[in-house]
Design a protein around this motif. Structure first.
Motif, PDB file in Angstrom:
ATOM      1  N   PHE A   1      -7.340 -30.968  16.634  1.00  0.00           N
ATOM      2  CA  PHE A   1      -7.781 -31.184  17.855  1.00  0.00           C
ATOM      3  C   PHE A   1      -9.255 -30.861  18.049  1.00  0.00           C
ATOM      4  N   VAL A   2     -10.165 -31.902  17.973  1.00  0.00           N
ATOM      5  CA  VAL A   2     -11.629 -31.771  18.095  1.00  0.00           C
ATOM      6  C   VAL A   2     -12.177 -31.503  19.520  1.00  0.00           C
TER       7      VAL A   2
ATOM      8  N   GLN B   1      -7.057 -23.737  24.577  1.00  0.00           N
ATOM      9  CA  GLN B   1      -6.468 -24.934  23.671  1.00  0.00           C
ATOM     10  C   GLN B   1      -5.360 -24.292  22.736  1.00  0.00           C
ATOM     11  N   VAL B   2      -5.851 -23.334  22.256  1.00  0.00           N
ATOM     12  CA  VAL B   2      -4.808 -22.631  21.085  1.00  0.00           C
ATOM     13  C   VAL B   2      -3.999 -22.240  21.789  1.00  0.00           C
ATOM     14  N   ALA B   3      -3.569 -21.243  22.965  1.00  0.00           N
ATOM     15  CA  ALA B   3      -2.685 -20.867  23.492  1.00  0.00           C
ATOM     16  C   ALA B   3      -1.900 -21.873  23.846  1.00  0.00           C
TER      17      ALA B   3
ATOM     18  N   LEU C   1       0.493 -32.457  24.610  1.00  0.00           N
ATOM     19  CA  LEU C   1       1.537 -31.752  24.759  1.00  0.00           C
ATOM     20  C   LEU C   1       2.883 -32.386  25.039  1.00  0.00           C
ATOM     21  N   PRO C   2       2.806 -33.367  25.823  1.00  0.00           N
ATOM     22  CA  PRO C   2       4.159 -34.058  26.184  1.00  0.00           C
ATOM     23  C   PRO C   2       4.568 -34.682  24.800  1.00  0.00           C
ATOM     24  N   ALA C   3       3.927 -35.389  24.105  1.00  0.00           N
ATOM     25  CA  ALA C   3       4.281 -35.897  22.917  1.00  0.00           C
ATOM     26  C   ALA C   3       4.682 -34.837  22.092  1.00  0.00           C
ATOM     27  N   ILE C   4       4.323 -33.661  21.738  1.00  0.00           N
ATOM     28  CA  ILE C   4       4.547 -32.683  20.844  1.00  0.00           C
ATOM     29  C   ILE C   4       5.978 -32.085  21.171  1.00  0.00           C
ATOM     30  N   ALA C   5       6.329 -32.200  22.615  1.00  0.00           N
ATOM     31  CA  ALA C   5       7.714 -31.646  23.170  1.00  0.00           C
ATOM     32  C   ALA C   5       8.723 -32.741  22.775  1.00  0.00           C
ATOM     33  N   GLU C   6       8.112 -34.204  22.636  1.00  0.00           N
ATOM     34  CA  GLU C   6       9.233 -35.054  22.747  1.00  0.00           C
ATOM     35  C   GLU C   6       9.625 -34.916  21.196  1.00  0.00           C
ATOM     36  N   ALA C   7       8.477 -34.788  20.566  1.00  0.00           N
ATOM     37  CA  ALA C   7       8.898 -34.617  18.821  1.00  0.00           C
ATOM     38  C   ALA C   7       9.757 -33.727  18.458  1.00  0.00           C
ATOM     39  N   LYS C   8       9.335 -32.595  18.814  1.00  0.00           N
ATOM     40  CA  LYS C   8      10.212 -31.234  18.662  1.00  0.00           C
ATOM     41  C   LYS C   8      11.603 -31.641  19.035  1.00  0.00           C
ATOM     42  N   GLN C   9      11.734 -32.218  20.252  1.00  0.00           N
ATOM     43  CA  GLN C   9      13.041 -32.248  20.750  1.00  0.00           C
ATOM     44  C   GLN C   9      13.809 -33.330  19.977  1.00  0.00           C
ATOM     45  N   THR C  10      13.214 -34.715  19.566  1.00  0.00           N
ATOM     46  CA  THR C  10      13.845 -35.368  18.662  1.00  0.00           C
ATOM     47  C   THR C  10      14.410 -34.913  17.491  1.00  0.00           C
ATOM     48  N   ALA C  11      13.509 -33.804  16.657  1.00  0.00           N
ATOM     49  CA  ALA C  11      14.099 -33.217  15.531  1.00  0.00           C
ATOM     50  C   ALA C  11      15.212 -32.334  15.855  1.00  0.00           C
TER      51      ALA C  11
ATOM     52  N   ASP D   1      -9.631 -32.516  27.275  1.00  0.00           N
ATOM     53  CA  ASP D   1      -8.279 -31.762  27.062  1.00  0.00           C
ATOM     54  C   ASP D   1      -7.413 -32.257  25.954  1.00  0.00           C
ATOM     55  N   PRO D   2      -8.127 -32.176  24.980  1.00  0.00           N
ATOM     56  CA  PRO D   2      -7.233 -32.888  23.570  1.00  0.00           C
ATOM     57  C   PRO D   2      -5.798 -32.391  23.475  1.00  0.00           C
ATOM     58  N   VAL D   3      -5.465 -31.125  23.561  1.00  0.00           N
ATOM     59  CA  VAL D   3      -4.295 -30.399  23.458  1.00  0.00           C
ATOM     60  C   VAL D   3      -3.523 -31.045  24.479  1.00  0.00           C
ATOM     61  N   GLY D   4      -4.005 -30.798  25.581  1.00  0.00           N
ATOM     62  CA  GLY D   4      -3.299 -31.164  27.009  1.00  0.00           C
ATOM     63  C   GLY D   4      -2.498 -32.377  26.899  1.00  0.00           C
ATOM     64  N   VAL D   5      -3.294 -33.240  26.513  1.00  0.00           N
ATOM     65  CA  VAL D   5      -2.983 -34.950  26.491  1.00  0.00           C
ATOM     66  C   VAL D   5      -1.863 -34.976  25.399  1.00  0.00           C
TER      67      VAL D   5
END
Lengths: 521, 473
Positions: free
Chosen positions: A433-434, A484-486, A448-458, A442-446
């Motif tokens: 995340f640069v 961003q880190v938090a 987060l939804p995909a991260i949640a979906e990825a985690k959920q899928t697994a 807001d590279p992390v914010g944008v």
């Protein structure tokens, strides 16, 4: 249809203004036809031809203003007339004519009006980029050429011209520079200091400058060369001129060079400059040879973190340190993987960050697939599915063709994240995340939804998916590094503290996975 | 100006940002000086035009072209146009015959003419007695017995349709400095007139009166008063708020002031003199053609300067826009005529507009009209409404021209001279097209003027010109 007439006695407006007002009046909603004019005989004649001349209008005189509005059924006539009368109110006077701003169309024109101009940042379509760069050099401007798709022949000619004139020709395809403390294009808010950088790699130089900042050091100048500078054709012209410029610069105490391994004959020329610089030079040629560097009197850096650390130690009391990796935490993570979860997938926006992580596995003898693999048998294209350990650089031409860089438009990477999560062989996904100038707000914010979906899928398939994130940025960057880190940690992402640590983390995980694989078979 | 990295490191960074606006914001946020260009692809995006532009920068060409252009603009600014008389086209215009009809813009044949030009042509044929009515006139026009030719190819310019026939009276203007002559028709004043495509009996009757009374009286007047210095008068008119293309209030008063003693002493009856005075007073446009021919005679003096890339004419026939260049005399470089955007008379809509038409862009070619918007704050409504807009237009034209005319100046710009000498190379380099102020004629024959506004030449005309220049120089 309703015809409404208004006469404003003794009200004069010039004919050009009235034509303009009539035109605008005709655009008002509900107006079929509007006529705003002085009550001259000619204008009354026109109204007569249109069968709109009422007896009242006939009696109006030359000095009176006529408003005639033909409106459709159900239209609020009073509001319509009010809207037309509003048009009669003159525009407020704007600033004096001396305040009119001149907008320049050409570099020559801009330089002619501002003789203090000293550098051009050029980011235009590649077809025109070389021409604009040439114009800038001819006008005695240093150049940062952000554009890519410039021919090798043009690059050679531009760098020869710049060299002859004693000017910097940073680029083509130069994304990062810092001159006199000002970050240009994709760069971070880094403290000013005594470490000068010459870099053929944009994200590589961002990473080293950010690590220098984190270690308490600062950057005097960061000169980008463009990715092709150290090829045999170009011959390292800009890196050599950059080293000389920093060698002559009183505010620079140590120099860091960053590049992929140069062409051998170019490396030789560069190392001659290293030997002649008269100040310490740290050389980080990703995967390059230690022997040649130390023989030339340079300080060999094995990683971006190492390059930053050595440089900071060279210009300070030498006490700077980097905390070690938490081995226990890694073992805990590996224990959560299902037996089939063996692979790492890297989804990067920064090329050098991708490189560094990829090499950390290659150096362990792992088989790695990538769109930026040097080994032609292990190339994965933008349209191909991942296999084994796959590392993708979304900033590479194949992905950016016709769309913005992933640091600005993350959509492709987000789709890929969700897709990789569905692969039961995937144990770990790593992302960068640069932050900084030029990057997404807001590279992390944008993500987060995909991260949640990825985690959920697994998770719904009974797997633990480890997501590792590295945030490249400083506490001075506008995107708020700590936030961003938090946010990543809050989403269950393991956050690493440097590009180098990211590689080390991946190496440790794959080391365990290979050991497990050995135990199973 | 820095010539070494040591200088760069010692100076405050001052950036010229080309291409991406977001970089400007980031640099400015760091309190570093930054100027962003309004950048567009050079050559209007044509690789051929860029290649031609680049080829004109090789070797000693820039010096040769600069010298040629200096000569060309010197001829333009040093020309001294004098109104020396009026006469019938057949008697004064080179190459004129009883069956010749001159028109505006580049060459065009009857079949391809716009509605307004066809209207004007048929009206002129009736006026000359070559047909009994408009219907027959259209047949005559199509029959091949009429010679159609551009005004510009006969040392003439013509407003709007530019239709000029044998017995119409022309201004005769002599360039005292270079000895050449130029001619143009008389103003029919505004709205329902031949040059706008109108052609009913009232239009023909006016033309007859202009031929029999107005023209001869003007001729007598100038014969009595002697030549009138038009450049001086144009300069005064600009100081009085005209841009001398769409606003001619001051110029008409000044011209009338000069003509009045001669008109009074002429051999005509008081009734006829009153008619002429009323006619002149009926529209501020009376002096419009006078300024066109002033520009024409000066620009013609620059035609034929070898190696010059200076534009000497911009002209439209309602279908095509053509430009001519000093270094390539006699050639036209053509692209499609554009729409004119601006306020319209009540009752008309943009879709009623004919395309850009007329030789009047000769005024912009010289440096007034749209180029001198800063001189004419009263008509800023044409260009967006504010005085700043007007000043910006004039300043922008400075980026595509070669010099400033010391003899014709703009008070509001600290008496800066008119932006003079449009350089084809600069148009291609900057992507800035010349601005043209103009009237809007109805697209159909027989209607007339329906508005006024601004327009531009097509980029294509300049692309063709730069390629031809690269091939010839």
């Amino acid at each position: 249809m309703t015809v409404t007439t208004v006469i404003k006695n003794n009200t004069y407006l010039d004919s050009v203004s009235l034509m303009s007002i009539s035109t605008k009046a005709n655009e008002i909603d509900g107006v079929d036809q509007a006529f705003v004019a002085m009550a001259t005989e000619m204008n009354k004649g026109v109204l007569d031809n249109l069968d709109l001349l009422t007896p009242e209008l006939t009696t109006a005189s030359n000095g009176d203003l006529m408003i005639v509005a033909v409106t459709g059924d159900g239209v609020d006539v009073d509001a319509t007339i009010a809207a037309i009368e509003d048009l009669l109110v003159r525009k407020a006077p704007t600033s004096s004519s001396a305040g009119a701003r001149i907008v320049h169309r050409t570099i020559s024109a801009a330089v002619a009006s501002d003789s203090a101009a000293n550098l051009a940042v050029i980011a235009v379509n590649g077809t025109y980029a070389a021409r604009e760069a040439r114009k800038a050099l001819e006008n005695d401007l240093h150049v940062m050429l952000f554009s890519d798709n410039v021919t090798v022949a043009d690059e050679i000619a531009l760098k020869a011209l710049a060299h002859d004139k004693g000017l910097l020709m940073m680029g083509p395809d130069c994304g990062t520079a810092m001159i006199n403390g000002t970050a240009l294009c994709f760069a971070n808010a880094v403290r000013r200091g005594s470490i000068g950088i010459v870099a053929a790699s944009g994200t590589g130089s961002q990473e080293v400058s950010v690590r220098i900042h984190a270690l308490g050091g600062g950057v005097s100048q960061l000169i980008g060369t463009g990715g092709r500078d150290l090829s045999a054709e170009i011959g390292g012209v800009m890196m050599i001129d950059g080293i000389r410029a920093l060698a002559a610069d009183e505010d620079t105490a140590a120099i860091v060079l960053i590049s992929k391994p140069p062409a051998p004959e170019v490396e030789k020329k560069v190392l001659v400059e290293v030997a002649a610089a008269g100040k310490p030079v740290v050389v980080y040629f990703i995967g390059g040879s230690e022997h040649a560097v130390t023989e030339a009197g340079g300080h060999f850096a094995a990683s971006s973190q190492d390059a930053a650390l050595q440089a900071v130690r060279l210009v300070s009391d030498g006490s700077a340190t980097v905390p070690p990796l938490d081995a226990e935490a890694i073992r805990t993570v590996v224990d959560r993987f299902a037996p089939d979860q063996r692979h790492v997938r890297g989804l990067f926006s920064g090329g050098t960050l991708c490189d560094e992580s990829m090499y950390s596995l290659l150096s362990e003898g792992e088989e790695v697939w990538s769109n930026i693999q040097k080994d032609p048998t292990h190339i994965v294209g933008a349209g191909d599915a991942s296999r084994g350990h796959t590392f993708l650089d979304f900033g590479d031409d194949e992905f950016t063709n016709g769309r913005p860089h992933p640091m600005i438009d993350p959509s492709l990477r987000l789709e890929r994240l969700v897709a990789e999560a569905a692969d039961p062989s995937v144990a770990l996904i790593v992302m960068d995340f640069v932050l900084g100038f030029g990057a997404h707000e807001d590279p992390v914010g944008v993500t987060l939804p995909a991260i949640a979906e990825a985690k959920q899928t697994a998770e719904s398939a009974g797997r633990h998916l480890e997501i590792v994130g590295y945030v490249l940025g400083t506490d001075r960057d506008g995107q708020w590094l700590a936030g961003q880190v938090a946010a990543l940690q809050g989403a269950g992402v393991t956050v690493t503290r440097s590009s180098t640590e990211t590689g080390a983390y991946l190496r440790a995980v794959t080391h365990h996975l290979s050991a497990l694989k050995g135990a199973h078979s | 100006m820095s010539t070494s990295t040591a200088d760069l490191f010692a100076q405050p960074l001052d950036v010229v940002n080309v291409g991406l606006a977001m970089f400007e914001d980031d640099i400015a946020a760091q309190s570093t000086q930054v100027t962003s260009l309004h950048w567009t692809p050079p050559g209007g995006g044509s690789p051929e035009a860029v290649a031609a532009l680049d080829s004109l920068e090789k070797g000693d060409l820039p010096e040769r072209i600069a010298a040629a252009n200096a000569e060309a603009v010197d001829r333009i600014t040093s020309a001294q146009p004098m109104l020396v008389g009026y006469g019938r086209a057949l008697d004064v215009v080179p190459g004129m015959t009883e069956t010749t009809i001159l028109h505006s813009g580049p060459p065009i044949d009857w079949d391809r003419m716009s509605g307004s030009m066809k209207g004007a042509v048929t009206g002129a044929i009736v006026f000359e007695g070559l047909a009994k009515d408009l219907e027959e006139a259209a047949k005559v026009a199509a029959s091949g017995t009429i010679t159609f030719s551009p005004c510009h190819e006969h040392q003439c310019v013509g407003s709007m349709a530019g239709v000029t026939s044998a017995s119409m009276y022309m201004h005769i203007v002599r360039n005292e400095t270079h000895g050449n002559y130029a001619y143009t028709n008389l103003s029919e004043q505004l709205a329902k007139i031949l040059r706008m495509g109108a052609n009913d009996q009232s239009v023909i009757d006016r033309l007859v009166w202009m031929r029999d009374v107005l023209g001869p009286m003007l001729k007598e007047a100038v014969d009595l008063t002697g030549p009138i210095d038009l450049r001086l008068m144009l300069s005064q008119a600009l100081h009085m708020g005209d841009e001398a293309h769409n606003r001619n209030v001051a110029g008409t008063v000044l011209l009338f002031q000069a003509l009045a003693p001669g008109l009074l002493q002429s051999s005509f009856s008081n009734e006829e003199k009153k008619d002429v005075f009323d006619f002149i007073a009926s529209s501020d446009y009376f002096s419009g053609p006078t300024w066109m021919v002033t520009a024409k005679v000066a620009l013609d003096a620059a035609n034929g300067v070898a190696d010059s890339t200076i534009v000497t004419a911009m002209a439209r026939n309602g279908v095509e826009f053509g430009i001519r260049v000093a270094g390539l005399p006699g050639e036209w470089f053509i692209g499609p005529a554009q729409k004119v955007v601006g306020p319209m008379f009540a009752g008309y809509k943009p879709e009623d507009s004919g395309l850009d038409i007329g030789d009047s862009a000769i005024t912009e070619t010289f440096g007034f009209g749209g180029f001198a918007m800063a001189a004419a704050p009263a008509i800023v409504a044409l260009v967006g409404g504010t005085v700043d807009d007007a000043v910006t237009y004039t300043r922008e034209m400075g980026q595509i021209t070669t010099t400033e005319n010391p003899n014709v100046t703009i008070p509001a710009l600290a008496f800066q001279g008119l932006p003079t000498g449009i350089d084809v190379r600069k148009v291609m380099d900057t992507g800035i097209l010349p601005i043209v102020n103009t009237a809007i004629a109805h697209k159909d024959a027989g209607v007339g003027m329906i508005g006024a506004g601004i327009t531009h030449p097509p980029m294509e005309a300049f692309q063709k010109a730069i390629s031809a220049l690269a091939a010839s120089i």
